[in-house]
Design a protein around this motif. Structure first.
Motif, short mmCIF file in Angstrom:
data_model
loop_
_atom_site.label_atom_id
_atom_site.label_comp_id
_atom_site.label_asym_id
_atom_site.label_seq_id
_atom_site.Cartn_x
_atom_site.Cartn_y
_atom_site.Cartn_z
N GLN A 1 9.04 -32.66 3.09
CA GLN A 1 8.58 -32.66 1.54
C GLN A 1 7.11 -32.71 1.73
O GLN A 1 6.20 -31.48 1.03
CB GLN A 1 9.48 -32.93 0.67
CG GLN A 1 10.20 -32.75 0.54
CD GLN A 1 10.70 -33.73 -0.99
OE1 GLN A 1 10.21 -35.07 -1.45
NE2 GLN A 1 11.76 -32.88 -1.40
N GLU A 2 6.35 -33.10 2.59
CA GLU A 2 5.26 -33.64 3.10
C GLU A 2 4.85 -31.91 3.40
O GLU A 2 3.43 -31.44 2.99
CB GLU A 2 4.27 -34.91 3.62
CG GLU A 2 3.38 -34.55 4.12
CD GLU A 2 3.33 -35.88 4.98
OE1 GLU A 2 2.44 -35.97 6.24
OE2 GLU A 2 3.22 -37.14 4.65
N GLY B 1 1.94 -26.59 2.98
CA GLY B 1 2.20 -24.89 3.04
C GLY B 1 2.52 -24.77 4.61
O GLY B 1 2.22 -23.59 5.33
N LYS B 2 2.94 -25.87 5.43
CA LYS B 2 2.75 -25.45 7.12
C LYS B 2 4.78 -25.29 7.33
O LYS B 2 4.78 -24.78 7.81
CB LYS B 2 3.33 -27.08 7.96
CG LYS B 2 0.96 -27.92 8.08
CD LYS B 2 0.65 -26.14 8.79
CE LYS B 2 -0.63 -27.22 9.06
NZ LYS B 2 -1.50 -26.33 9.86
N TRP B 3 5.43 -25.76 6.59
CA TRP B 3 6.50 -25.98 5.68
C TRP B 3 7.37 -24.58 4.65
O TRP B 3 7.07 -25.49 4.10
CB TRP B 3 7.92 -26.83 6.28
CG TRP B 3 9.02 -26.98 6.53
CD1 TRP B 3 9.78 -26.10 6.13
CD2 TRP B 3 9.22 -27.81 6.62
NE1 TRP B 3 11.21 -26.28 6.47
CE2 TRP B 3 10.77 -27.05 7.05
CE3 TRP B 3 9.08 -29.08 7.75
CZ2 TRP B 3 12.66 -28.11 7.33
CZ3 TRP B 3 10.42 -29.78 7.69
CH2 TRP B 3 11.76 -29.62 8.15
N ARG B 4 6.72 -23.09 5.37
CA ARG B 4 6.78 -22.52 3.97
C ARG B 4 8.86 -22.72 3.30
O ARG B 4 8.33 -22.02 1.87
CB ARG B 4 6.20 -21.07 4.61
CG ARG B 4 4.92 -21.10 4.18
CD ARG B 4 4.36 -19.72 5.08
NE ARG B 4 4.53 -18.78 3.98
CZ ARG B 4 4.39 -17.87 4.30
NH1 ARG B 4 3.36 -17.35 4.99
NH2 ARG B 4 3.92 -16.02 3.48
N HIS B 5 9.00 -22.29 3.65
CA HIS B 5 11.21 -22.27 3.55
C HIS B 5 11.75 -23.03 3.92
O HIS B 5 11.70 -23.21 5.56
CB HIS B 5 11.34 -20.43 3.54
CG HIS B 5 9.96 -19.80 2.76
ND1 HIS B 5 9.84 -19.61 1.22
CD2 HIS B 5 9.25 -18.82 2.89
CE1 HIS B 5 9.22 -18.70 0.95
NE2 HIS B 5 8.55 -18.70 2.12
N ILE B 6 12.74 -22.73 3.40
CA ILE B 6 13.91 -24.10 3.84
C ILE B 6 15.36 -23.33 2.98
O ILE B 6 14.97 -23.92 1.78
CB ILE B 6 13.56 -25.37 4.05
CG1 ILE B 6 14.85 -26.33 4.80
CG2 ILE B 6 13.23 -26.25 2.07
CD1 ILE B 6 14.55 -27.70 4.84
N ASP C 1 -0.09 -22.61 16.12
CA ASP C 1 0.39 -22.13 17.52
C ASP C 1 1.43 -22.92 17.91
O ASP C 1 2.06 -23.66 16.99
CB ASP C 1 -0.95 -21.98 18.77
CG ASP C 1 -1.20 -23.97 18.86
OD1 ASP C 1 -0.27 -24.64 18.38
OD2 ASP C 1 -2.67 -23.73 19.01
N ASN C 2 2.53 -22.57 19.23
CA ASN C 2 3.11 -23.09 19.10
C ASN C 2 2.64 -24.60 19.17
O ASN C 2 4.12 -24.77 19.10
CB ASN C 2 3.86 -22.61 20.96
CG ASN C 2 3.94 -21.48 21.11
OD1 ASN C 2 4.43 -20.64 19.96
ND2 ASN C 2 4.07 -20.28 22.40
N ALA C 3 2.03 -25.22 20.34
CA ALA C 3 1.77 -26.78 19.66
C ALA C 3 1.92 -27.31 18.95
O ALA C 3 2.86 -28.41 18.85
CB ALA C 3 0.12 -27.06 20.82
N GLU C 4 1.22 -26.95 17.88
CA GLU C 4 1.52 -27.18 16.09
C GLU C 4 2.83 -27.55 16.05
O GLU C 4 2.99 -28.40 15.24
CB GLU C 4 0.63 -26.92 15.74
CG GLU C 4 0.39 -27.60 13.96
CD GLU C 4 0.33 -26.83 12.86
OE1 GLU C 4 -0.27 -27.16 11.86
OE2 GLU C 4 -0.50 -25.69 12.95
N LEU C 5 3.78 -26.49 16.10
CA LEU C 5 4.79 -26.34 16.19
C LEU C 5 5.40 -27.21 16.59
O LEU C 5 6.14 -28.02 16.61
CB LEU C 5 5.71 -24.91 15.63
CG LEU C 5 6.60 -24.99 15.47
CD1 LEU C 5 7.38 -25.16 14.29
CD2 LEU C 5 7.59 -23.40 15.73
N HIS C 6 5.49 -27.66 17.61
CA HIS C 6 6.54 -28.52 18.45
C HIS C 6 5.94 -29.96 18.01
O HIS C 6 6.69 -30.61 17.67
CB HIS C 6 5.90 -28.49 20.06
CG HIS C 6 6.41 -29.36 20.74
ND1 HIS C 6 7.97 -29.42 21.37
CD2 HIS C 6 6.09 -30.73 21.15
CE1 HIS C 6 7.98 -30.03 22.39
NE2 HIS C 6 7.26 -31.43 22.32
#
Length: 96
Positions: A32-33, A38-43, A60-65
């Protein structure tokens, strides 16, 4: 960058129920944080499964990882990631 992420959660039955409940509560707070940031736009939940389809909006990929590997339930997940880009036929301006 947008990413479609499928997360299938497989908590072992042998895990202490109290530990599992604590991990699930931490997972909810963390997710939820990320949604509020705004990083996790939809679930979306996948009906009948302990799984979800999500859209992440990260640098980028690194942030997602990093975000995914910090999920409390990460050790119990099978994760599939697909990079996305705006479709030229989209009528929405906010989906990039």
């Amino acid at each position: 960058m947008l990413f479609h992420v499928q997360m299938d959660v497989q908590i072992p039955h042998s895990l202490d129920p109290e530990v599992a409940a604590q991990l699930i509560a931490k997972e909810k707070a963390y997710s939820q944080e990320l949604q509020r940031s705004g990083k996790w736009r939809h679930i979306w939940r996948i009906v009948g499964e302990y799984a979800n389809y999500s859209i992440f909006d990260v640098e980028d990929n690194a942030e997602l990882h990093q975000l995914l590997s910090n999920l409390p339930l990460y050790p119990f997940m099978k994760i599939s990631v697909t990079p996305l880009c705006r479709h030229p036929s989209s009528v929405r301006e906010d989906d990039s």
